[in-house]
Design a protein around this motif. Structure first.
Motif, PDB file in Angstrom:
ATOM      1  N   PHE A 284       0.825  -1.201   0.000  1.00  0.00           N
ATOM      2  CA  PHE A 284       0.000   0.000   0.000  1.00  0.00           C
ATOM      3  C   PHE A 284       0.864   1.258   0.000  1.00  0.00           C
ATOM      4  O   PHE A 284       0.676   2.170  -0.821  1.00  0.00           O
ATOM      5  N   GLN A 285       1.826   1.307   0.880  1.00  0.00           N
ATOM      6  CA  GLN A 285       2.703   2.485   0.938  1.00  0.00           C
ATOM      7  C   GLN A 285       3.552   2.584  -0.328  1.00  0.00           C
ATOM      8  O   GLN A 285       3.793   3.684  -0.840  1.00  0.00           O
ATOM      9  N   ARG A 286       3.994   1.447  -0.840  1.00  0.00           N
ATOM     10  CA  ARG A 286       4.798   1.435  -2.069  1.00  0.00           C
ATOM     11  C   ARG A 286       4.017   2.013  -3.242  1.00  0.00           C
ATOM     12  O   ARG A 286       4.555   2.819  -4.017  1.00  0.00           O
ATOM     13  N   ILE A 287       2.740   1.662  -3.366  1.00  0.00           N
ATOM     14  CA  ILE A 287       1.915   2.178  -4.459  1.00  0.00           C
ATOM     15  C   ILE A 287       1.714   3.684  -4.313  1.00  0.00           C
ATOM     16  O   ILE A 287       1.788   4.437  -5.300  1.00  0.00           O
ATOM     17  N   LEU A 288       1.476   4.145  -3.103  1.00  0.00           N
ATOM     18  CA  LEU A 288       1.337   5.586  -2.883  1.00  0.00           C
ATOM     19  C   LEU A 288       2.597   6.328  -3.324  1.00  0.00           C
ATOM     20  O   LEU A 288       2.520   7.387  -3.957  1.00  0.00           O
ATOM     21  N   GLN A 289       3.742   5.777  -3.012  1.00  0.00           N
ATOM     22  CA  GLN A 289       4.999   6.415  -3.386  1.00  0.00           C
ATOM     23  C   GLN A 289       5.192   6.433  -4.901  1.00  0.00           C
ATOM     24  O   GLN A 289       5.616   7.447  -5.476  1.00  0.00           O
ATOM     25  N   LEU A 290       4.860   5.311  -5.556  1.00  0.00           N
ATOM     26  CA  LEU A 290       5.031   5.241  -7.010  1.00  0.00           C
ATOM     27  C   LEU A 290       4.066   6.170  -7.734  1.00  0.00           C
ATOM     28  O   LEU A 290       4.441   6.823  -8.717  1.00  0.00           O
ATOM     29  N   VAL A 291       2.825   6.227  -7.272  1.00  0.00           N
ATOM     30  CA  VAL A 291       1.853   7.125  -7.894  1.00  0.00           C
ATOM     31  C   VAL A 291       2.308   8.565  -7.758  1.00  0.00           C
ATOM     32  O   VAL A 291       2.266   9.348  -8.714  1.00  0.00           O
ATOM     33  N   CYS A 292       2.751   8.934  -6.572  1.00  0.00           N
ATOM     34  CA  CYS A 292       3.189  10.308  -6.339  1.00  0.00           C
ATOM     35  C   CYS A 292       4.409  10.645  -7.195  1.00  0.00           C
ATOM     36  O   CYS A 292       4.525  11.754  -7.720  1.00  0.00           O
ATOM     37  N   ARG A 293       5.312   9.694  -7.356  1.00  0.00           N
ATOM     38  CA  ARG A 293       6.555   9.956  -8.092  1.00  0.00           C
ATOM     39  C   ARG A 293       6.350   9.989  -9.596  1.00  0.00           C
ATOM     40  O   ARG A 293       6.887  10.877 -10.284  1.00  0.00           O
ATOM     41  N   TYR A 294       5.564   9.035 -10.135  1.00  0.00           N
ATOM     42  CA  TYR A 294       5.467   8.904 -11.585  1.00  0.00           C
ATOM     43  C   TYR A 294       4.159   9.459 -12.165  1.00  0.00           C
ATOM     44  O   TYR A 294       4.088   9.673 -13.384  1.00  0.00           O
ATOM     45  N   LEU A 295       3.150   9.658 -11.333  1.00  0.00           N
ATOM     46  CA  LEU A 295       1.891  10.254 -11.798  1.00  0.00           C
ATOM     47  C   LEU A 295       1.611  11.485 -10.941  1.00  0.00           C
ATOM     48  O   LEU A 295       0.600  11.571 -10.246  1.00  0.00           O
ATOM     49  N   PRO A 296       2.475  12.481 -10.983  1.00  0.00           N
ATOM     50  CA  PRO A 296       2.385  13.597 -10.044  1.00  0.00           C
ATOM     51  C   PRO A 296       1.159  14.480 -10.222  1.00  0.00           C
ATOM     52  O   PRO A 296       0.793  15.206  -9.293  1.00  0.00           O
ATOM     53  N   GLN A 297       0.514  14.419 -11.377  1.00  0.00           N
ATOM     54  CA  GLN A 297      -0.642  15.279 -11.617  1.00  0.00           C
ATOM     55  C   GLN A 297      -1.974  14.563 -11.380  1.00  0.00           C
ATOM     56  O   GLN A 297      -3.026  15.075 -11.764  1.00  0.00           O
ATOM     57  N   VAL A 298      -1.927  13.408 -10.755  1.00  0.00           N
ATOM     58  CA  VAL A 298      -3.154  12.660 -10.521  1.00  0.00           C
ATOM     59  C   VAL A 298      -4.080  13.460  -9.609  1.00  0.00           C
ATOM     60  O   VAL A 298      -3.660  14.026  -8.596  1.00  0.00           O
ATOM     61  N   GLU A 299      -5.354  13.528 -10.001  1.00  0.00           N
ATOM     62  CA  GLU A 299      -6.369  14.247  -9.235  1.00  0.00           C
ATOM     63  C   GLU A 299      -7.335  13.301  -8.537  1.00  0.00           C
ATOM     64  O   GLU A 299      -7.935  13.658  -7.529  1.00  0.00           O
ATOM     65  N   SER A 300      -7.509  12.112  -9.093  1.00  0.00           N
ATOM     66  CA  SER A 300      -8.408  11.120  -8.514  1.00  0.00           C
ATOM     67  C   SER A 300      -7.671   9.797  -8.393  1.00  0.00           C
ATOM     68  O   SER A 300      -7.175   9.267  -9.388  1.00  0.00           O
TER      69      SER A 300
END
Length: 377
Positions: A284-300
């Motif tokens: 769970f924490q790993r996915i949060l980190q990857l999303v934040c790093r590689y999909l920085p403009q995610v809104e949802s």
């Protein structure tokens, strides 16, 4: 609906009441008004007169779905296919279809199966089922949205190829293949759909690995497995991505996978990911980190967890999100209570108040966050 309506106009002698017929409206005005009605209102209106029937009936067949949702007519496969076979002129009005590849339980009435007219024992052969489906889909020249939901037979692959061939000349905008049991090829169909905007594959269908960079140039919304997404996303304008299916957690948590997602020619602003059951601690924490790093403009961001999560891990990572507005955590549970103060009696289980605390604290740490929704297992 009243046959007439009253209008007021003025004259030298004062206000004058005029009686105008609803049917006097031009068709380009009348049809949109009728089309905005609820489905049960349309079915009532179609019985009023022949003129209205000719206008309304095509609207009833514009969107066909195998659904029992409230407010929608139950498009039972048997009655639907029987009607379309008897009146093929209606098929050209179909814009969207959600249902099985073929009618697998067509019945003329409560007792007799239509297939008894085609086969002595009443059981349809593969050829008979293909004949019905291909005839109908061939005539659906205006269809734009196709969702093949299911099929109860075991010979799906024998049916898919000829039915999919009827879609090659259609200009689809949305396609969903949601039931295929075997590795069926979709390459030919996908390659020719230059206007396809939304694609959903919830199966191990083949074909995505054979796509060229110029294929699917308008694809905006993709729902598939992680491996499929890694091949389809690069070079296409995918702004909404859903990773579904029970992918292996080693694949989901790989940096290489998320690097592929950065190759979309537009930023991914909506992202959904579904975890496998019983994931190891830390995913769970790993996915949060990857999303934040590689999909920085995610809104949802939506995560279907299917397991416990750590609220502390979420609060540790969420300040890094700069554009996140909507967060959904489905099928999950908190490992430990978020409220640690002693209470009387002592707290032993995680409750609703712990989620409320987590939501409140997350919004404090991530000022852009507007909604935080969750569902417990």
């Amino acid at each position: 609906m009243a046959d007439h309506f009253m209008t007021m106009c003025s004259s030298a002698a004062g206000p004058v009441t005029q009686r105008s017929s609803f049917l006097e409206l031009p068709e380009d005005i009348l049809v949109p008004i009728i089309d905005a009605l609820m489905l049960h209102d349309k079915t009532s209106l179609v019985r009023t007169c022949r003129y209205i029937r000719e206008l309304v009936e095509p609207l009833l067949y514009r969107h066909l779905r195998d659904s029992r949702a409230p407010g929608e007519r139950e498009w039972a496969n048997e009655s639907l296919f029987i009607t379309l076979m008897a009146r093929p002129v209606l098929v050209r009005h179909v814009h969207s279809y959600a249902g099985p590849l073929t009618p697998y339980d067509i019945r003329n009435d409560g007792q007799q199966s239509l297939w008894k007219r085609l086969s002595p024992d009443g059981q349809p052969t593969i050829a008979e089922r293909i004949e019905v489906s291909t005839a109908l889909f061939t005539q659906a020249t205006n269809i734009r949205d196709v969702h093949f939901t299911r099929d109860t037979r075991s010979f799906i692959m024998d049916i898919w190829e000829p039915v999919s061939q009827t879609l090659l000349d259609k200009k689809l905008e949305r396609l969903a293949i949601g039931y295929l049991a075997g590795p069926t090829s979709t390459a030919a169909l996908l390659r020719i759909q230059t206007g396809l905007r939304r694609l959903r594959i919830t199966s191990n269908a083949r074909g995505w690995e054979d796509l060229d960079g110029a294929d699917l140039p308008m694809l905006e919304h993709l729902s598939c497995t992680a491996i499929q997404a890694a091949s389809i996303v690069p070079g296409r304008p995918v702004g909404r991505l859903e990773i579904r299916g029970r992918n292996h957690e080693n694949v989901l948590g790989s940096e290489e996978l998320f690097q592929k997602f950065t190759l979309s020619i537009v930023p991914i602003i909506e992202f959904l990911i579904q975890f496998p059951f019983c994931v190891t601690a830390g995913l769970f924490q790993r996915i949060l980190q990857l999303v934040c790093r590689y999909l920085p403009q995610v809104e949802s961001l939506t995560i279907v967890v299917s397991d416990h999560i750590s609220g502390a891990e979420l609060l540790h990572e969420i300040p890094s999100f700069k554009y996140l507005k909507h967060l959904q955590l489905w099928e999950t549970w908190l490992w430990n209570p978020m409220i640690t103060e002693e209470t009387v009696p002592p707290r032993r289980r995680v409750g609703v108040e712990d989620w409320e605390f987590l939501i409140s604290r997350a919004k404090e740490l991530c000022p852009t966050l507007v909604t935080f929704e969750y569902s417990r297992m």
